[in-house]
Motif scaffolding. Sequence first.
Motif, PDB file in Angstrom:
ATOM      1  N   MET A 163       0.833  -1.203   0.000  1.00 33.50           N
ATOM      2  CA  MET A 163       0.000   0.000   0.000  1.00 33.50           C
ATOM      3  C   MET A 163       0.869   1.255   0.000  1.00 33.50           C
ATOM      4  O   MET A 163       0.551   2.247  -0.681  1.00 33.50           O
ATOM      5  N   ILE A 164       1.968   1.221   0.755  1.00 36.98           N
ATOM      6  CA  ILE A 164       2.884   2.361   0.778  1.00 36.98           C
ATOM      7  C   ILE A 164       3.433   2.626  -0.623  1.00 36.98           C
ATOM      8  O   ILE A 164       3.428   3.757  -1.121  1.00 36.98           O
ATOM      9  N   GLN A 165       3.889   1.570  -1.272  1.00 35.13           N
ATOM     10  CA  GLN A 165       4.471   1.729  -2.598  1.00 35.13           C
ATOM     11  C   GLN A 165       3.429   2.104  -3.644  1.00 35.13           C
ATOM     12  O   GLN A 165       3.693   2.914  -4.535  1.00 35.13           O
ATOM     13  N   ASP A 166       2.229   1.524  -3.535  1.00 35.13           N
ATOM     14  CA  ASP A 166       1.160   1.853  -4.473  1.00 35.13           C
ATOM     15  C   ASP A 166       0.744   3.321  -4.364  1.00 35.13           C
ATOM     16  O   ASP A 166       0.206   3.893  -5.323  1.00 35.13           O
ATOM     17  N   SER A 167       0.987   3.923  -3.201  1.00 35.70           N
ATOM     18  CA  SER A 167       0.644   5.336  -3.015  1.00 35.70           C
ATOM     19  C   SER A 167       1.710   6.265  -3.600  1.00 35.70           C
ATOM     20  O   SER A 167       1.569   7.487  -3.536  1.00 35.70           O
ATOM     21  N   LEU A 171      10.250   2.955  -1.232  1.00 39.14           N
ATOM     22  CA  LEU A 171      10.563   2.308   0.044  1.00 39.14           C
ATOM     23  C   LEU A 171      11.816   1.463  -0.082  1.00 39.14           C
ATOM     24  O   LEU A 171      11.882   0.547  -0.904  1.00 39.14           O
ATOM     25  N   LEU A 172      12.823   1.790   0.741  1.00 43.43           N
ATOM     26  CA  LEU A 172      14.053   1.003   0.804  1.00 43.43           C
ATOM     27  C   LEU A 172      14.238   0.462   2.215  1.00 43.43           C
ATOM     28  O   LEU A 172      13.950   1.159   3.195  1.00 43.43           O
ATOM     29  N   LYS A 173      14.753  -0.773   2.319  1.00 39.39           N
ATOM     30  CA  LYS A 173      14.948  -1.414   3.622  1.00 39.39           C
ATOM     31  C   LYS A 173      16.394  -1.907   3.729  1.00 39.39           C
ATOM     32  O   LYS A 173      16.809  -2.781   2.971  1.00 39.39           O
ATOM     33  N   LEU A 174      17.147  -1.329   4.671  1.00 40.07           N
ATOM     34  CA  LEU A 174      18.545  -1.690   4.882  1.00 40.07           C
ATOM     35  C   LEU A 174      18.693  -2.369   6.238  1.00 40.07           C
ATOM     36  O   LEU A 174      18.121  -1.922   7.234  1.00 40.07           O
TER      37      LEU A 174
END
Length: 275
Positions: A163-167, A171-174
Amino acid sequence: MTPLRHLSEKELKIINTKKGLGALLRQKHLDINKTVRNVKYEKRLEKLQEEMLILQQWVAANNKKVVILFEGRDAAGKGGAIRRIIQHLPPRAIRVVALPKPNETEIGQWYFQRYINCLPNNGEIVFFDRSWYNRAVVEPVNDFCTKKQYDNFMSQVNEFEKMIQDSGIHLLKLYFSITKNEQERRFKDIIDTETKKWKYSDVDRRALSLWDEYTKYKELMFKNTQEHAPWKVIKANRKTSARIRAFEYILKMIPYETKDLETIKPKTLQAILNE
């Protein structure tokens, strides 16, 4: 002190600069080779910081939104990496989020709610120094949540990130990864340093004894939470190298314009030292 005859002409020129002499004089035990290495890292960092400013200006000019999560064991160097990355960015254009434990109101809310309130506005980059992934590792290991709460989180997090990306949010996760011996060494340094003692928490005190539990939940997190946003594992025993690798990954993954491909190209330690 390392004999000068072991240094090339280029390395001697590095020593004979303001940065080189400053780095040399800051050392308790003079080590010229280490000085050369540190100056070269500083130059690499400066180039990446300049490129990060270009990325930030692209985000602002195009009303983009970026979220970057920094996860890892205690004392893995997440905060130090974030500080270097944002060092020259306009303060109003970025936010660093490091949430404390939830209050009574937040405990009664949907788990993701307080993190939603921290997501970026148009033209903003948000750095999470730990994130909703507290519930994937730290909370179950330390009995800060129930099994049902953990299971609910794991069943919802991939859809939440979709949902975050569709908005329209990038988004990156390290994940900063260190060894047990290195964590123990860093804890000792924190305890022995007056200006760092405040960092050492009850959770830190239990971290080494719970090492294997952390590992188990970390591996479950990697296995089950990459459906829409993959993890980038950064080897972080050497802090300077970890900061460079994190920088390079962020610059590579965000599709900003006028990207300097040569600057963001990952380089090995030896390649940096040979420059």
